[in-house]
Design a protein around this motif. Structure first.
Motif, short mmCIF file in Angstrom:
data_model
loop_
_atom_site.label_atom_id
_atom_site.label_comp_id
_atom_site.label_asym_id
_atom_site.label_seq_id
_atom_site.Cartn_x
_atom_site.Cartn_y
_atom_site.Cartn_z
N GLN A 206 0.85 -1.18 0.00
CA GLN A 206 0.00 0.00 0.00
C GLN A 206 0.89 1.24 0.00
O GLN A 206 2.02 1.19 0.44
N ALA A 207 0.33 2.35 -0.46
CA ALA A 207 1.10 3.60 -0.49
C ALA A 207 1.47 4.06 0.91
O ALA A 207 2.52 4.67 1.11
N GLU A 208 0.61 3.77 1.87
CA GLU A 208 0.85 4.13 3.27
C GLU A 208 0.49 2.92 4.13
O GLU A 208 -0.32 2.08 3.73
N PRO A 209 1.06 2.80 5.34
CA PRO A 209 0.67 1.71 6.22
C PRO A 209 -0.83 1.75 6.51
O PRO A 209 -1.41 2.84 6.60
N GLU A 210 -1.43 0.59 6.63
CA GLU A 210 -2.85 0.50 6.95
C GLU A 210 -3.01 0.12 8.42
O GLU A 210 -2.55 -0.95 8.83
N THR A 220 4.79 -1.30 2.64
CA THR A 220 4.66 -0.06 1.88
C THR A 220 5.39 -0.14 0.54
O THR A 220 5.85 0.87 0.00
N SER A 225 8.44 1.98 -3.92
CA SER A 225 8.27 3.23 -3.18
C SER A 225 9.56 3.72 -2.54
O SER A 225 9.69 4.91 -2.25
N THR A 229 8.81 0.05 6.25
CA THR A 229 8.01 0.49 7.39
C THR A 229 7.97 -0.57 8.47
O THR A 229 8.03 -1.77 8.18
N SER A 242 9.53 4.60 9.69
CA SER A 242 9.93 4.20 8.34
C SER A 242 11.30 4.75 8.02
O SER A 242 11.75 5.75 8.59
N GLU A 244 13.60 5.53 4.34
CA GLU A 244 13.26 5.76 2.94
C GLU A 244 14.51 6.08 2.12
O GLU A 244 15.49 6.62 2.66
N SER A 249 11.00 7.72 -2.69
CA SER A 249 9.68 7.64 -2.07
C SER A 249 8.88 8.92 -2.23
O SER A 249 7.67 8.92 -2.16
N ARG A 251 8.70 11.14 -0.06
CA ARG A 251 8.21 11.56 1.25
C ARG A 251 9.29 12.24 2.07
O ARG A 251 9.12 12.49 3.24
#
Length: 252
Positions: A206-210, A220, A225, A229, A242, A244, A249, A251
Motif C-alpha cells: 500500500q502507499a501508506e501503512p494500513e 509499503t 516506493s 516500514t 519508516s 526511505e 519515495s 516523502r
C-alpha cells in the motif's frame, strides 16, 4: 467470536516489539532500519525487545543475498531477532527444487535475486533455464537454504499475531493453514470483524501503512516506493516508523 481491537491491544509487559514489513532485497534500508531501532533501544532501554521480520526477504530488490546474510548474522548474534517466511521466500526454495519458468520466482523478481548471487537467470528457453538454474543452485550457500527452510510462518506477542499475509477469519490462530499465512488476501483484507488478536502483516503493498481495527499492514511496497516500514508496540503504545530512499519515495 470475541476479538481484540487495535486501540485496546497491548504488547507483553516490559517488552517492546518491532515488526518490519516486506524487505524484498533492499539491504540498505534493512540496515538503516536496524540502526534506527538500535538507537531507540540504546536510548530508551526497554526491559526486553523483539524485532520481527514479516517475510518476503527476497526478489525484486538488488541484494537478496545480502539481506539473507544480514538476517542470519542478526539472529545468530541475538535470538530476539525473529524472521518469518513469506511467499517469495518459499517461492525461491521451490524454484531451486524445480525450475519452473511460470513460477512466482521466475515471473516476479527472481531474476534480481539470482543476480545477487552472480547468476543471470534465463527463463525464455529450456536450455537457458536449465543452465542458469544449475548455476543458481550451485551459487546459493547451504547456510541460506538451511535458514530459509527453517523460518516459521507466524509468531505472537501479547495481543498481536504476526505473519506474512494474514489469517483466515473464523479459524483459530493455532489452526491456520500454513499457506494462508503467506498467501491469503481478499478474505482476510475485507473481513470487517475483530480477530482473536490484532494481525500484523505485509504481503499486500500500500502507499501508506494500513492501521485497521483488526489488522495492521506494514508493507509499503519498498521495491517501488523506496520506503520500508515497521510497527512498534510498547505496552499500550503503538506507532509507525519508516526509513526511505531519498528521491525515490517522495516523502522526504
Amino acid at each position: 467470536m470475541t476479538g481484540v481491537h487495535y486501540l485496546d491491544a497491548k504488547g507483553p509487559e516490559g517488552m517492546r516489539v518491532y515488526a518490519i514489513g516486506d524487505i524484498h532485497g533492499h539491504l540498505e534500508l534493512l540496515t538503516e532500519m536496524h540502526a534506527r531501532i538500535a538507537q531507540e533501544i540504546a536510548r530508551d532501554k526497554p526491559e526486553d525487545w523483539r524485532i520481527v521480520h514479516l517475510g518476503d526477504l527476497v526478489d525484486r530488490g538488488p541484494n537478496s543475498r545480502g539481506v539473507i546474510d544480514f538476517l542470519i548474522a542478526a539472529a545468530k548474534h541475538d535470538s530476539r531477532n525473529i524472521v518469518l517466511t513469506g511467499n517469495h521466500d518459499v517461492g525461491f526454495l521451490d524454484f531451486l527444487a524445480e525450475p519452473d519458468p511460470e513460477s512466482l520466482f521466475a515471473r516476479h523478481g527472481g531474476r534480481e535475486t539470482a543476480m545477487s548471487y552472480g547468476v543471470d537467470l534465463k527463463t525464455s528457453d529450456a536450455a537457458g533455464l536449465w543452465h542458469s538454474h544449475r548455476a543458481l543452485a550451485a551459487a546459493v550457500p547451504d547456510s541460506h537454504l538451511r535458514f530459509l527452510r527453517t523460518l516459521p510462518r507466524s509468531i505472537s506477542f501479547g495481543d498481536f499475531f504476526f505473519c506474512h499475509a494474514g489469517i483466515r477469519p473464523g479459524i483459530a490462530l493455532e489452526n491456520q493453514d500454513p499457506d494462508d499465512l503467506i498467501w491469503i488476501r481478499n478474505e482476510f483484507l475485507n473481513h470487517p470483524g475483530l480477530h482473536p488478536k490484532v494481525v500484523v502483516h505485509g504481503h499486500t503493498p500500500q502507499a501508506e501503512p494500513e492501521v485497521m481495527a483488526n489488522r495492521v499492514n506494514v508493507d509499503t511496497g519498498v521495491y517501488y516506493s523506496g520506503a520500508l516500514t515497521a510497527l512498534v508496540v510498547d505496552g499500550t503504545e503503538k506507532r509507525l516508523i519508516s526509513v526511505e530512499v531519498p528521491g525515490v519515495s517522495g516523502r522526504r
